[in-house]
Design an enzyme around this catalytic site. Sequence first.
Site, PDB file in Angstrom:
ATOM      1  N   ARG A 242       3.627  -6.161  -6.668  1.00 45.77           N
ATOM      2  CA  ARG A 242       3.259  -5.983  -5.308  1.00 45.77           C
ATOM      3  C   ARG A 242       3.621  -4.760  -4.863  1.00 45.77           C
ATOM      4  O   ARG A 242       4.941  -4.169  -5.063  1.00 45.77           O
ATOM      5  CB  ARG A 242       3.856  -7.175  -4.350  1.00 45.77           C
ATOM      6  N   GLU A 271      -4.708  -3.899   1.262  1.00 45.68           N
ATOM      7  CA  GLU A 271      -5.685  -3.958   0.300  1.00 45.68           C
ATOM      8  C   GLU A 271      -6.926  -4.744   0.865  1.00 45.68           C
ATOM      9  O   GLU A 271      -6.522  -5.525   1.928  1.00 45.68           O
ATOM     10  CB  GLU A 271      -5.314  -4.945  -0.972  1.00 45.68           C
ATOM     11  N   HIS A 291      -6.093  -3.971  -8.331  1.00 44.22           N
ATOM     12  CA  HIS A 291      -5.444  -5.258  -8.339  1.00 44.22           C
ATOM     13  C   HIS A 291      -6.228  -6.238  -9.147  1.00 44.22           C
ATOM     14  O   HIS A 291      -6.664  -7.386  -8.956  1.00 44.22           O
ATOM     15  CB  HIS A 291      -5.323  -5.922  -6.953  1.00 44.22           C
TER      16      HIS A 291
END
Length: 338
Positions: A242, A271, A291
């Site tokens: 993260r 994001e 991601h």
Amino acid sequence: MWYDLRMKVTILDDYFDTLRTLPCFTKLARHDVTVWNDHVQDTDALAARLHDCEALVLIRERAEIRAPLLELLPNLRLISQRSVYPHIDIDACTRLGIVVSSDLHAGSPSYATAELTWALVLAAMRQIPQQVESLRAGRWQMGVGTTLRDKTLGVYGYGRIGRVVAGYGAAFGMPVQVWASEASRARAVADGAIVAASKDAFFETCDVISLHMRLVDATRGVVTAHDLARMKPTALIVNTSRAGLIEPGALVAALREGRPGRAAVDVYEHEPLRDPHDPLLAFPNVVATPHIGYVTVDEWDLQFADVFDQINAYAAGTPTNVVNPAVLATPNRRGPTK
């Protein structure tokens, strides 16, 4: 198996319409399922999409589910997902009688994320994206990479993924050092791993540092500008966990100062990241992916089998993996309808 209740299920943010293709999707055969393939965050637009929804399926943290939205969803009874849930207003769910089920899969490594971590390590140390781009531009080789063997791998966080990544490093002939919470350091010692003498020593001596921690209050900003400044100018930091584990703005500032000399990231402060001018993407010594650590067919079938099982358990009157158990005893809990 037969379930008593048929529910209106909505799945958000399935960008490539993947879930329908997975074997586990048959678990939803009894329910009315709607799948959305685009990303919408506007509260009113989401409320319109979810007005009739009884069970909401989330794909990780792609959508923010906050009180203003929840208050516009009178039929919502269950949110089913997997992993951590900083994007969900749990208190509002409890107040409104909405069950949140999320399997935290503490005992099952995400091999997909561990594999991507190692792919990023190799890509960054061997300059693979830059070499590919050079070849496509007709320029042949563009530089000289770095061998991993005998370089020190630092694993920050020794849990279900960090332990796997440590094994990959050992297989590549890398001495492995660990830094983590006291309990995780004890697990590392029990596995025969080397624990760094201190956090400062960890950042000073490792050639590659990979972050593997959950983002909770205790770990937010746990990697500071001070830590990054102690890294070697030849070192690489990798983050597939993260973005919030690193102090806001610290990584960009550190790269500008040249310590560490390289970064590989799969996660971002905001994001989805759609700004091609984001400062992090401007560095030629950064390998960046959108991601995708958990985004494989195999991993999704494993994860969403759990997510869909949670829906069926709720429909059967036996909710599982409930992260707000207080809601089960509240008089305003919303029961499923036939």
